[in-house]
Scaffold this active site. Sequence first.
Site, PDB file in Angstrom:
ATOM      1  N   HIS A 126      73.354  36.046 -75.187  1.00 49.71           N
ATOM      2  CA  HIS A 126      73.940  35.999 -73.854  1.00 49.71           C
ATOM      3  C   HIS A 126      74.265  34.547 -73.519  1.00 49.71           C
ATOM      4  O   HIS A 126      73.630  33.607 -74.035  1.00 49.71           O
ATOM      5  CB  HIS A 126      72.959  36.536 -72.805  1.00 49.71           C
ATOM      6  N   CYS A 168      78.993  35.023 -73.873  1.00 50.68           N
ATOM      7  CA  CYS A 168      79.796  34.843 -72.670  1.00 50.68           C
ATOM      8  C   CYS A 168      79.778  33.371 -72.263  1.00 50.68           C
ATOM      9  O   CYS A 168      78.807  32.649 -72.519  1.00 50.68           O
ATOM     10  CB  CYS A 168      79.253  35.697 -71.526  1.00 50.68           C
TER      11      CYS A 168
END
Length: 303
Positions: A126, A168
């Site tokens: 992430h 991301c």
Amino acid sequence: METENKKNDDLDANPGLMKKLKDAFITEQSSEKQLTSVPADSEYYDMTFKSRGTALILNHKKFSRMPERTGTDKDRDRMVEVLQNLGFTPKIYNDLTKKEVRNTLEQVAQEDHTNEDCFVLVVMTHGETGYLFARDDSYKIDELWHEFTGSKCKSLIGKPKLFFVNACRGELFDHGVTTMTRARVFVDQVDSVAQGEVTYAIPAAADILVMYSTFEGHYSWRNPENGSWFIEVLYEELKRYGDKRDLLTILTGVNRRVAYEYQSNVPSNMKMNSKKQQPSIVSMLNKILYFTPKQSTSGQQKK
């Protein structure tokens, strides 16, 4: 004469910063010398060392306070396969903490890479703008390559250091725009390695390439069954062209395929449906890089 009128180089910096630099000026010279089998002005990286090099893979699936990244194990296995086929020796770490990530980066950077062509790091996790997440906490993205710059990792001076970041980089969606398709032409090239031993000075940040799965500020997409768009295409392009085309040509193909061929499918949420993704390359490579085949790498025959 021209040399008599030549002025010293200066910095494009504001006066306040210039004063600080002058007040705290330190001259740092390195006595390290990197032996290479190609001339300093060669267009190609030397890929004739004994082994291809280490491929460090940081795979994050489970987190203390964030959702599980289902599908990332498939991404990990793909990268292990394709990097092994290119001659790399993978070192795989799953779900490390922030401290463990830092310790691992430092440890690998301190290893002797003298007899290796280059170095690769793949991180799948992430992320948000400027940060990546370990199992328990976040850390700055630039910590990935900080220990591998020329001033830190002497045995990789002058060698390619490649970082692939699948995460991301913000909370923006790419809605896409309408365009027309074009014919695509590729030109294969053959590496020619010259002989000779030289040493030369280069910037500490030279020979680093960072490829992000998405453009700054945007989401990066992952399918729970098929894995991440970026890793799937990177795997396929390296598998097909890894020892046939130069790296930047391959990675441009990755950019194109992700941008043109992939679109999110979330019909239950129109905010997330039919969105696009654009990988991004930041290259400080100073030469052309081919993964020229090796007869043997770490005891394994090149496939």
